[in-house]
Each structure stands twice: as structure tokens, then as C-alpha cells.
Design a protein around this motif. Structure first.
Motif: not given
Length: 190
Positions: A93-96, A98-107, A129-137
Motif C-alpha cells: 500500500a505504501t509502494h502504491l 495508498l498511505t501517508g507513509y514513505s517506504l523508509p517510514a513503513a520499514y 487502512y492504517h493506524d499511525p503507531i502500529f500501521p501493519a497491525n
């Protein structure tokens, strides 16, 4: 002697879980069904407090480290399973875009979250789609705060003579959250 099981509480927990599930389904639809079902999460916290006190009350002499180790052993596998399922979704979703995250921030959030810690490194607002403190879960925030509440529980019961320390820590936590909320919302300190 085996402790009695509270079937009514199990039923109430099941109803609350269905309400939360239906609320999450409805949030992506144009219908506003189950708008107040988020209150069921508060009910889960209250129920969890009761269950922890009931289960660990007689063994209160465990100490903080032993108690937290037991809680982590119980909660971390499911947390990690959710993180493993959500990580590819977050990265895609970050790569596409669809989120406000950059890839480094997502990682970076994944590295922080794998240690069961919230990611506070980037001021990204939550999207649908994503919570700001636990974006993957996204639901992990509740497990994280349950662990904090568990730590306060054991501190409260093992340090009753030093209750003023707990009150001061709680007060500092409230004050600290007043600073963290604007930061996580992207408004800075003031």
C-alpha cells in the motif's frame, strides 16, 4: 480446586467482538451502522482487568518482570502473527501511494513494532487502512496499552505502600500523552 468459569462474561465478550467486527466492516461502507461499537473496546479493557485480577490475584507475589514475561508469552505470538500478515499489505500500500507513509517510514515502523513498541518516528495521520503507531497491525494499539495497564496492575498490588509513586507516574503519563497526541497528529509540540 478449579475456579468457576463465567459463561455470561464469555457471551458478553462474544457479543462485543461481533459489534467491533461489524463496526470495522461498516466503516468502509456508506452506512453508519454500529457507529458506537468502539465502546466495546473499552468493555474488553474492563473485562481484561477483571480476568487478570481473577487469574493472577492469588499469585500477586510474582514481581513485575515475571508477570510481564508471562503476559508477553501469552500476547506476543498473536501480535507477531498479525504483524506478519499486515507487513506485506503495508509495504504494498505504501509502494502504491495508498498511505501517508514513505517506504523508509513503513520499514522503520515494522522494525519498531516487531519489538512490541509503537512507532512514533513519523507524524502520519491515520488513514482508513492504517493506524499511525502500529500501521501493519492496527489493532495492536489495544494489546500494547493492555500490557501497560497490566504493568500498572502489578505495580499497584505489589507497591501498595508506595501508591503515591503510581499516582505520580499516571499523572506524568496523562501529561505526556498531551504532548504525544499533537505530535502524532502532525502539529508539533504547540
Amino acid at each position: 480446586m478449579e475456579k468457576p468459569r463465567y459463561e455470561v462474561l464469555d457471551g458478553m465478550r462474544g457479543i462485543a467482538a461481533l459489534c467491533v467486527l461489524l463496526r470495522h466492516i461498516a466503516q468502509y461502507s456508506p452506512y453508519s451502522a454500529f457507529r458506537n461499537a468502539f465502546i466495546a473496546v473499552d468493555f474488553f479493557f474492563i473485562l481484561s482487568g477483571f480476568v487478570i485480577a481473577y487469574a493472577y490475584g492469588p499469585r500477586i507475589g510474582l514481581g513485575l518482570a515475571d508477570f510481564m514475561q508471562r503476559r508477553l508469552i501469552r500476547l506476543y505470538p498473536m501480535f507477531l502473527f498479525g504483524l506478519i500478515l499486515g507487513a506485506p499489505v503495508l509495504i504494498l500500500a505504501t509502494h502504491l501511494g495508498l498511505t501517508g507513509y514513505s517506504l523508509p517510514a513503513a520499514y522503520a515502523s515494522l522494525v519498531t513494532n516487531v519489538f512490541y513498541l509503537p512507532h512514533l518516528g513519523s507524524a502520519v495521520k491515520a488513514d482508513i487502512y492504517h493506524d499511525p503507531i502500529f500501521p501493519a497491525n492496527g489493532s495492536a494499539w489495544s494489546l500494547f496499552f493492555e500490557l501497560i495497564a497490566n504493568a500498572f496492575f502489578i505495580l499497584l498490588f505489589t507497591a501498595r505502600r508506595h501508591l503515591w509513586i503510581i499516582i505520580i507516574l499516571a499523572y506524568l503519563g496523562i501529561i505526556g500523552s498531551g504532548f504525544l497526541v499533537p505530535i502524532t497528529e502532525g502539529h508539533g509540540f504547540f
